[in-house]
Design a protein around this motif. Structure first.
Motif, mmCIF file in Angstrom:
data_model
loop_
_atom_site.group_PDB
_atom_site.id
_atom_site.type_symbol
_atom_site.label_atom_id
_atom_site.label_comp_id
_atom_site.label_asym_id
_atom_site.label_seq_id
_atom_site.Cartn_x
_atom_site.Cartn_y
_atom_site.Cartn_z
ATOM 1 N N THR A 183 0.945 -1.158 0.001
ATOM 2 C CA THR A 183 0.112 0.056 -0.122
ATOM 3 C C THR A 183 0.833 1.320 -0.033
ATOM 4 O O THR A 183 1.955 1.307 0.626
ATOM 5 N N CYS A 184 0.662 2.122 -0.879
ATOM 6 C CA CYS A 184 1.420 3.139 -1.127
ATOM 7 C C CYS A 184 1.068 4.589 -0.156
ATOM 8 O O CYS A 184 -0.054 4.740 -0.032
ATOM 9 N N VAL A 185 2.338 5.057 -0.084
ATOM 10 C CA VAL A 185 2.175 6.211 1.036
ATOM 11 C C VAL A 185 1.816 7.598 0.144
ATOM 12 O O VAL A 185 1.545 8.659 0.870
ATOM 13 N N LEU B 181 3.442 -1.047 3.954
ATOM 14 C CA LEU B 181 3.646 0.209 3.371
ATOM 15 C C LEU B 181 4.899 0.168 2.583
ATOM 16 O O LEU B 181 6.041 -0.448 2.902
ATOM 17 N N GLY B 182 4.744 0.892 1.251
ATOM 18 C CA GLY B 182 5.986 1.009 0.409
ATOM 19 C C GLY B 182 5.852 2.009 -0.379
ATOM 20 O O GLY B 182 4.881 2.963 -0.584
ATOM 21 N N HIS B 183 6.981 2.277 -1.130
ATOM 22 C CA HIS B 183 6.955 3.064 -2.296
ATOM 23 C C HIS B 183 7.812 2.719 -3.280
ATOM 24 O O HIS B 183 8.837 2.120 -3.323
ATOM 25 N N LEU C 253 2.401 -3.765 11.298
ATOM 26 C CA LEU C 253 2.772 -2.748 10.204
ATOM 27 C C LEU C 253 4.064 -3.210 9.575
ATOM 28 O O LEU C 253 5.103 -3.821 10.327
ATOM 29 N N GLU C 254 4.213 -3.335 8.272
ATOM 30 C CA GLU C 254 5.248 -3.825 7.540
ATOM 31 C C GLU C 254 5.945 -2.696 6.682
ATOM 32 O O GLU C 254 5.177 -2.059 5.921
ATOM 33 N N LEU C 255 7.258 -2.608 6.610
ATOM 34 C CA LEU C 255 7.977 -1.753 5.805
ATOM 35 C C LEU C 255 8.507 -2.399 4.609
ATOM 36 O O LEU C 255 9.417 -3.389 4.867
ATOM 37 N N HIS C 256 8.312 -1.910 3.193
ATOM 38 C CA HIS C 256 8.449 -2.705 2.091
ATOM 39 C C HIS C 256 10.001 -2.245 1.976
ATOM 40 O O HIS C 256 10.173 -1.131 1.294
ATOM 41 N N CYS C 257 11.153 -3.014 2.035
ATOM 42 C CA CYS C 257 12.299 -2.666 1.662
ATOM 43 C C CYS C 257 12.840 -3.794 0.619
ATOM 44 O O CYS C 257 14.108 -4.175 0.810
#
Length: 778
Positions: A444-446, A487-489, A560-564
């Motif tokens: 899901t994009c910020v 969450l990611g970009h 919450l997960e940060l997409h790296c």
């Protein structure tokens, strides 16, 4: 037909036998550089399945060389002061010398010409219709036309030596012996009365520390007798060219050239830890013979052989690769409980799993289940020893999960302006009612500019927040499944088409938005180049992640997960392939980590302390010059030190020309590595398709959670169905579905018993009648 075979080992001899038997008028010649009774090593080992293929291929030779075989059903594992005996495996051992002599006897009876102590080359047989190069691992024929066959030789780091002994065994036995200098392994089996093979192995560091590199053959045998003094029980170690070596994994791009074909070790090798090269070689001979049985000229038959046989060989080599790496990484498992260590050993190559071990050795699997539950209870998890590992609970901070099944994050590309709609409510709602412990959203994009495609979901405005809240509330109201927001970009992979319209291909110019990345490198050569991020860009993007995190708190997400990973914005900082910066955010891995950690820290500060956070990483770029293992472990440790509770371990998609090696559970080894090396909890993903695989992974300690993607696309009730399969009665589902769940439990219990009976009846018999052999077309 004129057939010349260069190399009188099992591959060449067995092919000569099969062809001469079926084409008695053919002239078949086998030329061998050694004497007739020369053989190096001691015994070979075959499985029941392999023996069955020999029995079908040529019953007389099968009867001949099985007369002196030593049979066993058990594998015995000695580790950590404990002994585990695991039945139902079905193996046999045979003397290498006896096997060769029996094959020679059969070949001679059929009229095969054999010459020994002679070097040969293809040109020595100008009238041959077919030349078989079965000339061994250092094949002169292969090396002569190296540019054509294109061999790749991967020389593995561990050292090993083949020795023998007079100590008897009634099981295939593994001894793991730890000394101050390191760990030694003995792979042992009896191959005839009063004779056993001992394949001795150790890592390169231990090998150097004890000075084996400076010992001659006799001295190294005496040293290893001291290492395994108790295990030898008064017997000596015997040598026969027992030199310490590194195993060469050989692969060839091509196996044929004109009328010449490579066979056995000349074309491909498989590590001794999953069987023997002899097995692979004789199966090659069977396959080459079958290609001629089908008829046609020599070129057609050789093409048929390579096309039909390559997949089987590559599958065997893949299993061998996985197995040998397990032994190379043995130090990672040295602190395991002996029961879980033995389970990991048995399942290392993926052919043996929880389910078939439960069928073969139910008492051992029961012990594994109890050990798993006991260790989890020691960590504060209320585990139940009656349940298999995938149905044990798990906890991260204040989030409790009823089981270890995870609905993997899967982009659906079905949003409008980032807004989740009815599709998303049905999609996530259905899977949230299916019983899985954890449900991930898609990336899901910020911000609008952070999207991969126009169809990606977002969390940058109030409407999106309300839509996600509705989905989370729906799932929470209908079961125990917890929900994770990823969450990611997209970074340089943004402004691209929907997946089914061309994955990662750029949108038409009029529909694109500007993209950012660590460096101004396009994804495809014809993709628009992103802008290299400035400090102002970094601050702005970090603020977007923080704003989305605050919205996620209000939505009620549990984690919450940060997409790296996958080459998206934050991943582009981590990989040296995509980060070419010359400032403090490029260069060594510690500098490449700086910006992703800044974003994570800012999110962690806004995220409630009792709710966990995870990070998705690409553990390898599948490309030269990409992330190293040292980089990966540094990344994992850094995120853990900053408050990350779980590493979601994926791989690749960093650069467009990566070369991943796919297969069942193909990404699990990196989850295993991170978990063992850092102590951080991991979630594994990647072509995991069954509950059996999930139980196997968890019981072997390779991950803490198991994420499945495509199985959940086609079956939202995957976990509920798995619960019925294993007789776990209380997986949550909506009350409206209770009658269906109860019926499923009853039906699956009956199916489980019927299947168990069928499998027991289908076990191979060593005494089945000999079939009639197939005949090759004249």
């Amino acid at each position: 037909m004129r057939i010349a075979v260069i190399g009188g080992g099992p591959a060449g001899l067995y092919f000569a036998i099969l062809m001469k038997r079926d084409r008695p008028k053919a002239r078949v010649t086998v030329v061998e550089r050694n004497r007739a009774d020369d053989t190096f090593g001691f015994g070979v080992v075959f499985s029941d399945q392999t023996l069955d293929s020999f029995r079908v291929a040529d019953p007389p030779s099968y009867r001949s060389f099985t007369e002196s075989f030593a049979y066993w059903d058990d594998v015995e594992v000695h580790f950590g002061g404990a002994v585990h005996r695991i039945g139902g495996n079905g193996f046999c051992g045979c003397s290498r010398r006896a096997l060769l002599l029996r094959l020679q006897e059969r070949a001679r009876a059929l009229g095969v010409e054999m010459e020994f102590r002679r070097e040969a080359a293809p040109e020595d047989f100008p009238d041959a219709d077919l030349v078989v190069a079965a000339d061994g691992i250092n094949s002169p024929v292969r090396e002569r036309w190296r540019d054509h066959f294109a061999p790749e030789v991967d020389l593995r780091p561990n050292r090993f030596a083949w020795m023998g002994s007079t100590r008897p065994f009634d099981a295939f036995t593994f001894f793991f012996k730890e000394r101050p200098e390191g760990i030694f392994v003995a792979h042992c089996y009896q191959y005839e009365a009063g004779a056993s093979t001992w394949v001795l192995e150790t890592d390169p560091g231990t090998f150097a520390r004890v000075g084996l590199d400076s010992m001659n053959e006799a001295a190294s045998a005496r040293f290893m007798e001291g290492v395994f003094r108790e295990e030898l029980a008064g017997h000596r170690l015997l040598t026969n060219r027992s030199h310490w070596r590194r195993f060469p994994m050989v692969r060839c791009a091509r196996w044929t050239r004109g009328n010449v074909v490579l066979l056995g070790d000349a074309k491909a090798t498989a590590h001794f830890s999953i069987g023997s090269g002899t097995k692979l070689a004789m199966e090659d001979a069977i396959a080459l013979h079958a290609a001629f049985v089908a008829g046609g000229g020599v070129p057609e038959c050789l093409a048929r052989f390579e096309a039909a046989r390559r997949e089987d060989v590559e599958r065997t080599q893949h299993a061998a690769d996985v197995s040998l790496v397990w032994f190379e990484q043995l130090r990672r498992f040295r602190r395991f409980h002996p029961t879980r260590f033995a389970f990991g050993l048995m399942t290392r190559a993926k052919a043996i799993t929880w389910d078939n071990l439960e069928l073969r050795a139910p008492a051992f699997v029961e012990e594994v289940r109890e050990t798993f539950a006991r260790e989890e209870r020691a960590r504060g998890v209320p585990a139940d020893p009656a349940r298999p590992p995938a149905f044990q609970p798990f906890r991260l901070r204040g989030m409790a999960l009823p089981n270890r099944f995870v609905v993997s994050p899967m982009c659906q590309y079905s949003a409008e302006d980032g807004l989740p709609g009815d599709f998303h409510l049905v999609h996530y709602g259905a899977r949230g009612m299916g019983g899985a412990g954890l449900l991930f959203t898609e990336m899901t994009c910020v911000s609008p500019e952070a999207r991969i495609t126009p169809g990606c979901t977002g969390l940058w405005n109030g409407a999106q927040e309300a839509a996600w809240t509705r989905i989370v509330d729906f799932v929470h109201a209908r079961g125990e499944t917890r929900v994770v927001l990823q969450l990611g970009h997209a970074g340089r992979k943004g402004a691209t088409r929907l997946m089914w319209e061309g994955m990662d291909r750029p949108l038409p110019p009029e529909r694109r938005w500007p993209t950012l990345s660590a460096s101004a490198l396009p994804y495809f050569p014809d993709s628009p180049a992103p802008r290299e991020m400035t400090r102002a860009d970094m601050d702005a993007v970090k603020a977007d992640f923080v704003a989305a995190t605050r919205r996620a708190v209000r939505c009620g997400f549990d984690m919450l997960e940060l997409h790296c990973a996958h080459g998206y914005l934050l991943a582009s900082f981590l990989s040296p392939l995509t980060n070419r910066r010359s400032d403090g955010y490029g260069g060594a891995v510690g500098s490449r980590l700086r910006y992703p950690l800044e974003v994570f820290d800012a999110m962690r500060a806004e995220w409630p302390a009792d709710r966990p956070m995870s990070v998705r990483v690409s553990a390898t770029d599948w490309a030269d010059g990409g992330l190293s293992e040292e980089d990966l472990l540094a990344i994992a440790r850094a995120f853990a030190a900053h408050g990350c509770d779980l590493l979601d371990v994926s791989t690749g998609q960093t650069v467009h020309d990566s070369a991943p090696v796919y297969g069942r559970m193909f990404q699990v080894p990196w989850s295993d590595m991170i978990r063992q090396e850092t102590g951080v909890a991991t979630m594994c993903v990647g072509n995991i398709t069954t509950a059996d695989q999930a139980n196997t992974i968890l019981a072997a300690g390779r991950a803490d959670l198991v994420a499945l993607a495509r199985p959940h696309l086609t079956d939202p009730m995957f976990t509920l169905r798995a619960a019925a399969q294993y007789g776990v009665p209380d997986v949550s589902c909506p009350v409206q579905y209770g009658w269906g769940r109860d019926a499923l439990m009853r039906n699956m219990a009956r199916e489980r018993e019927d299947l168990r009976d069928l499998r027991l009846k289908a076990r191979p018999s060593r005494h089945a009648p000999d079939p009639a052999p197939r005949r090759a077309a004249e």
